[in-house]
Design a protein around this motif. Structure first.
Motif, short mmCIF file in Angstrom:
data_model
loop_
_atom_site.label_atom_id
_atom_site.label_comp_id
_atom_site.label_asym_id
_atom_site.label_seq_id
_atom_site.Cartn_x
_atom_site.Cartn_y
_atom_site.Cartn_z
N THR A 179 0.76 -1.26 0.08
CA THR A 179 0.10 -0.08 -0.03
C THR A 179 0.80 1.20 -0.09
O THR A 179 1.85 1.46 1.06
N PHE A 180 0.83 2.03 -0.92
CA PHE A 180 1.54 3.26 -1.22
C PHE A 180 0.62 4.42 -0.82
O PHE A 180 -0.23 4.68 -1.86
N VAL A 181 0.77 5.42 0.12
CA VAL A 181 0.14 6.38 0.29
C VAL A 181 0.76 7.59 -0.03
O VAL A 181 1.79 7.98 0.62
N TYR A 182 0.34 8.53 -0.94
CA TYR A 182 1.09 9.70 -1.28
C TYR A 182 0.40 11.04 -0.69
O TYR A 182 -0.77 11.34 -1.10
N VAL A 183 1.02 11.87 -0.21
CA VAL A 183 0.49 13.09 0.31
C VAL A 183 0.67 13.91 -0.92
O VAL A 183 1.61 14.50 -1.24
N SER A 184 -0.76 14.31 -1.44
CA SER A 184 -0.59 15.24 -2.59
C SER A 184 -1.15 16.49 -2.16
O SER A 184 -0.47 17.14 -1.15
N GLY A 185 -2.16 17.24 -2.52
CA GLY A 185 -2.76 18.25 -2.03
C GLY A 185 -4.07 18.71 -2.52
O GLY A 185 -4.10 18.21 -3.87
N GLN A 186 -4.86 19.41 -1.92
CA GLN A 186 -6.07 20.09 -2.55
C GLN A 186 -5.70 21.00 -3.62
O GLN A 186 -5.03 21.76 -3.61
N GLY A 187 -6.41 20.72 -4.81
CA GLY A 187 -6.28 21.54 -5.96
C GLY A 187 -5.19 20.76 -6.98
O GLY A 187 -5.09 21.56 -8.01
N THR A 188 -4.80 19.77 -6.70
CA THR A 188 -4.10 18.88 -7.47
C THR A 188 -4.87 18.68 -9.07
O THR A 188 -5.91 18.51 -8.70
N ASP A 189 -4.42 19.05 -10.00
CA ASP A 189 -5.08 18.71 -11.39
C ASP A 189 -4.68 17.48 -11.98
O ASP A 189 -3.57 17.44 -12.74
N SER A 190 -5.47 16.49 -12.04
CA SER A 190 -5.15 15.29 -12.65
C SER A 190 -5.20 15.35 -14.16
O SER A 190 -4.76 14.53 -14.90
N THR A 191 -5.75 16.40 -14.76
CA THR A 191 -5.68 16.67 -16.06
C THR A 191 -4.32 16.98 -16.93
O THR A 191 -4.05 17.04 -17.86
N GLU A 192 -3.38 17.46 -15.66
CA GLU A 192 -2.15 18.02 -15.89
C GLU A 192 -2.14 19.20 -16.83
O GLU A 192 -1.15 19.56 -17.50
N ARG A 193 -3.35 19.93 -16.87
CA ARG A 193 -3.47 21.31 -17.84
C ARG A 193 -3.54 22.49 -16.77
O ARG A 193 -3.76 23.57 -17.48
N SER A 194 -3.55 22.38 -15.72
CA SER A 194 -3.83 23.66 -14.97
C SER A 194 -2.65 24.75 -14.99
O SER A 194 -1.74 24.42 -15.54
N ARG A 195 -3.13 25.77 -15.00
CA ARG A 195 -2.39 27.05 -15.15
C ARG A 195 -0.89 27.05 -13.99
O ARG A 195 -0.17 27.77 -13.91
N SER A 196 -1.49 26.38 -12.82
CA SER A 196 -0.58 26.46 -11.65
C SER A 196 0.55 25.26 -11.70
O SER A 196 -0.05 24.07 -12.11
N MET A 197 1.62 25.68 -11.76
CA MET A 197 2.59 24.66 -12.20
C MET A 197 2.95 23.47 -11.11
O MET A 197 2.83 22.32 -11.43
N TRP A 198 2.46 23.77 -9.93
CA TRP A 198 2.56 22.73 -8.97
C TRP A 198 1.39 21.93 -9.09
O TRP A 198 1.57 20.66 -8.96
N ALA A 199 0.08 22.23 -9.51
CA ALA A 199 -0.91 21.47 -9.55
C ALA A 199 -0.84 20.47 -10.75
O ALA A 199 -1.21 19.14 -10.64
N ARG A 200 -0.18 20.95 -11.84
CA ARG A 200 0.24 20.10 -12.87
C ARG A 200 1.15 18.93 -12.71
O ARG A 200 0.84 17.94 -12.91
N VAL A 201 2.30 19.40 -12.00
CA VAL A 201 3.20 18.35 -11.68
C VAL A 201 2.67 17.29 -10.54
O VAL A 201 2.79 15.92 -10.86
N LYS A 202 2.01 17.91 -9.57
CA LYS A 202 1.31 16.87 -8.58
C LYS A 202 0.19 15.76 -9.38
O LYS A 202 0.13 14.77 -9.03
N GLY A 203 -0.44 16.26 -10.33
CA GLY A 203 -1.37 15.74 -11.14
C GLY A 203 -0.57 14.58 -11.91
O GLY A 203 -0.90 13.61 -11.89
N ARG A 204 0.60 15.12 -12.54
CA ARG A 204 1.29 13.94 -13.42
C ARG A 204 1.80 12.94 -12.38
O ARG A 204 1.66 11.74 -12.54
#
Length: 244
Positions: free
Chosen positions: A110-135
């Protein structure tokens, strides 16, 4: 249950480590990081390396990690002032190097990853951190692991835990007195370091119906976990342990 914790000297990781050491269903905790935790406890072992990427390719590392049931990946940095390439190396590349090694060691871990509210799983967000977290999230889900992604909102540190980032310490100095009010007004967007730790243990032990857990789900998992924890008897180390 035997667990691995990455990022145990950060704010979230310290909270998770505390709960793991208190929980009687966790028999062993292996911390992997660059600096010592400063904690002594019978259940705690540490592997210290400055180059964590290199550690994941060391001879024998897969065998050393094969006996563990879960990994709580709490390692992360603020994107403020960082280029996308530099942020991606830490947030995405290192995370996937660790997860890849663990999937070779034990695919059912079991792998639990701490990401963050606002992460963008489409990887198209204007926010750099949200794109990288989504990827990062997407690539983790593609691995043969039991991956769960935690997307907490506001995290209140408890039990003397503080952030290592000066800016965050200043922010928490302002917001901490308001935490009781925030909890009443926006309970689905506020959690604590203790609740995060309890929720991770519960998910690793019992599973969860969803792959992505938002703050409401995290708090519900922590509440359902009940009071399984024992009093913490660890003490600060006078000197850090030698690297393994």
């Amino acid at each position: 249950m035997k667990v691995i914790v990455f990022g145990a000297t950060g704010m979230v990781g310290r909270g998770v480590l505390r709960e793991c050491l208190r929980d009687d269903t966790v028999s062993e905790v292996l911390v992997i990081g660059r600096t010592a935790t400063g904690v002594a406890h019978p259940k705690l072992r540490e592997i210290l390396r400055q180059d964590l990427d290199a550690l994941m390719t060391e001879d024998g590392i897969v065998d050393r990690l094969s006996g563990y049931d879960a990994c709580f990946f709490c390692l992360g940095v603020s994107a403020a002032g960082m280029s996308e390439e530099a942020y991606r190396r830490i947030t995405h590349d290192l995370t996937l190097a660790v997860a890849g090694a663990l999937s070779s060691a034990r695919p059912d871990l079991t792998f639990v990853y701490v990401s963050g509210q606002g992460t963008d799983s489409t990887e198209r967000s204007r926010s750099m951190w949200a794109r990288v977290k989504g990827r990062t999230e997407n690539d983790l889900l593609a691995l043969p692991l039991r991956t769960h992604l935690f997307r907490p909102g506001y995290i209140q540190p408890l039990h003397g835990i503080t952030s290592r980032t000066r800016l965050y310490r200043v922010i928490y100095g302002v917001t901490s007195p308001l935490y009781p009010l925030l909890r009443r007004l926006a309970p689905d967007h506020v959690t604590t370091t203790e609740q995060l730790g309890r929720a991770m243990i519960a998910v690793a032990r019992d599973g969860a119906p969803q792959r992505v857990l938002h703050t409401r789900d995290i708090n519900a998992s922590a509440l359902a976990d009940g009071r399984r924890a024992a009093p913490l008897t660890s003490r600060p180390r006078s000197t850090p342990p030698p690297p393994s």
